[in-house]
Design a protein around this motif. Structure first.
Motif, mmCIF file in Angstrom:
data_model
loop_
_atom_site.group_PDB
_atom_site.id
_atom_site.type_symbol
_atom_site.label_atom_id
_atom_site.label_comp_id
_atom_site.label_asym_id
_atom_site.label_seq_id
_atom_site.Cartn_x
_atom_site.Cartn_y
_atom_site.Cartn_z
ATOM 1 N N LYS A 45 0.840 -1.347 -0.110
ATOM 2 C CA LYS A 45 -0.045 -0.234 0.158
ATOM 3 C C LYS A 45 0.526 1.219 0.024
ATOM 4 O O LYS A 45 -0.384 2.302 0.327
ATOM 5 C CB LYS A 45 -1.009 0.233 0.586
ATOM 6 N N SER A 46 2.141 1.337 -0.470
ATOM 7 C CA SER A 46 3.297 2.571 0.167
ATOM 8 C C SER A 46 3.329 2.867 -1.351
ATOM 9 O O SER A 46 2.435 2.429 -2.715
ATOM 10 C CB SER A 46 4.614 2.534 0.391
ATOM 11 N N TYR A 47 3.630 4.100 -1.824
ATOM 12 C CA TYR A 47 3.701 4.529 -2.774
ATOM 13 C C TYR A 47 4.789 4.418 -4.090
ATOM 14 O O TYR A 47 5.469 2.989 -3.731
ATOM 15 C CB TYR A 47 4.606 6.083 -2.305
ATOM 16 N N GLY A 142 1.692 5.492 11.120
ATOM 17 C CA GLY A 142 1.950 7.070 10.438
ATOM 18 C C GLY A 142 1.742 7.571 11.919
ATOM 19 O O GLY A 142 0.593 8.138 12.751
ATOM 20 N N LYS A 156 -4.212 20.709 1.948
ATOM 21 C CA LYS A 156 -4.240 19.051 2.360
ATOM 22 C C LYS A 156 -3.409 18.203 3.122
ATOM 23 O O LYS A 156 -2.051 19.387 2.479
ATOM 24 C CB LYS A 156 -4.498 18.135 0.874
ATOM 25 N N MET A 158 -0.961 15.178 4.687
ATOM 26 C CA MET A 158 -1.239 13.694 4.519
ATOM 27 C C MET A 158 -0.101 13.418 4.693
ATOM 28 O O MET A 158 1.437 13.795 4.723
ATOM 29 C CB MET A 158 -1.746 13.379 3.130
ATOM 30 N N HIS A 159 0.186 12.382 5.334
ATOM 31 C CA HIS A 159 1.396 11.493 6.074
ATOM 32 C C HIS A 159 1.570 10.457 4.895
ATOM 33 O O HIS A 159 1.289 10.545 3.701
ATOM 34 C CB HIS A 159 1.299 10.530 7.200
ATOM 35 N N CYS A 161 2.884 7.669 4.736
ATOM 36 C CA CYS A 161 1.996 6.572 4.494
ATOM 37 C C CYS A 161 0.657 6.222 3.137
ATOM 38 O O CYS A 161 0.178 5.236 2.692
ATOM 39 C CB CYS A 161 2.059 5.387 5.296
ATOM 40 N N GLU A 162 0.022 7.434 3.303
ATOM 41 C CA GLU A 162 -0.974 8.039 2.127
ATOM 42 C C GLU A 162 -0.896 8.182 1.033
ATOM 43 O O GLU A 162 -1.623 7.768 0.180
ATOM 44 C CB GLU A 162 -1.766 8.700 2.876
ATOM 45 N N TYR A 163 0.378 8.739 1.298
ATOM 46 C CA TYR A 163 0.618 9.160 -0.688
ATOM 47 C C TYR A 163 0.829 7.995 -1.717
ATOM 48 O O TYR A 163 1.706 6.537 -1.573
ATOM 49 C CB TYR A 163 2.090 10.124 -0.566
ATOM 50 N N ARG A 164 0.149 8.222 -2.830
ATOM 51 C CA ARG A 164 0.326 6.752 -3.923
ATOM 52 C C ARG A 164 1.420 7.340 -4.943
ATOM 53 O O ARG A 164 2.559 6.993 -5.179
ATOM 54 C CB ARG A 164 -0.662 6.498 -4.028
#
Length: 211
Positions: A45-47, A142, A156, A158-159, A161-164
């Protein structure tokens, strides 16, 4: 429900599945509990542009080498393919959607007693084991620190871990806080997607250039 085993492993990341594989080779009963819905979920689920940050020879799991044509720094998808082959080859079968809530060592029976929530069925499961291995990693949660004025920021937040990827940040001003492996890779990715990227660093940074 109570399950007994010799070794209980919490976490189905690379360390957890490698531990299970080594135990399986010696026919030592073990159970792997994973709170997510897949092994190596943090990798999965990471970038998008994530790669191994160490040379591949230092990242192989026990008893299985990387394919001979692997690059020095393996990509996220290639590493996940390798992990999938590893899990299948060594018959590692994690129990997914199990969130461990409580564990204690009983001095009477000299065993670990662990309670885990089966998120899918919404029931508590009990596990008993002679040994407990915690393989949850150091980056499983995170954390965004409390910064004055952050609550009033209109953009926005975001941590990592949410970045794609940086597709939605094209032509936008983006500040990356921290220049560890993830921070540097994400900043580079944002730049490639056309974002105006800046990095804020807490301490001195050293760069080594080789020619």
């Amino acid at each position: 429900m109570k399950q007994e085993t010799v070794v209980l492993i919490v976490g189905a990341g690379p360390a957890g599945i490698a531990t299970s594989a080594c135990l399986n080779l010696k026919n030592i009963p073990n159970i792997v509990l994973e709170r997510d819905d897949s092994f190596a979920s943090l990798w999965r689920k990471s970038y998008d542009r994530l790669k191994l940050h160490f040379a591949s020879q230092f990242c192989e799991l026990p008893y299985m080498s990387f394919p001979p044509n692997s690059p020095t720094f393996m990509s996220k998808n290639s590493f996940l393919e390798y992990l999938g082959s590893y899990v299948s080859h060594f018959n590692v079968n994690p129990l997914y959607k199990r969130a461990v809530e409580f564990a204690f060592f009983d001095n009477v029976d000299c065993k670990w007693h662990v309670k885990a929530m089966n998120v899918q069925k919404n029931i508590v499961e009990n596990y008993v084991a002679r040994y407990l291995v915690v393989a949850t990693g150091e980056n499983s949660e995170g954390f965004i620190p409390k910064i004055e004025g952050l609550d009033g920021f209109g953009g926005k937040i975001m941590h990592s871990c949410e970045y794609r990827n940086g597709k939605s940040f094209e032509d936008k001003d983006v500040l990356v806080v921290g220049c560890g492996n993830s921070g540097m890779e994400i900043a580079y990715d944002l730049s490639n997607w056309g974002a105006r990227t800046s990095i804020v660093v807490r301490s001195v940074v050293s760069f080594l250039f080789t020619i």
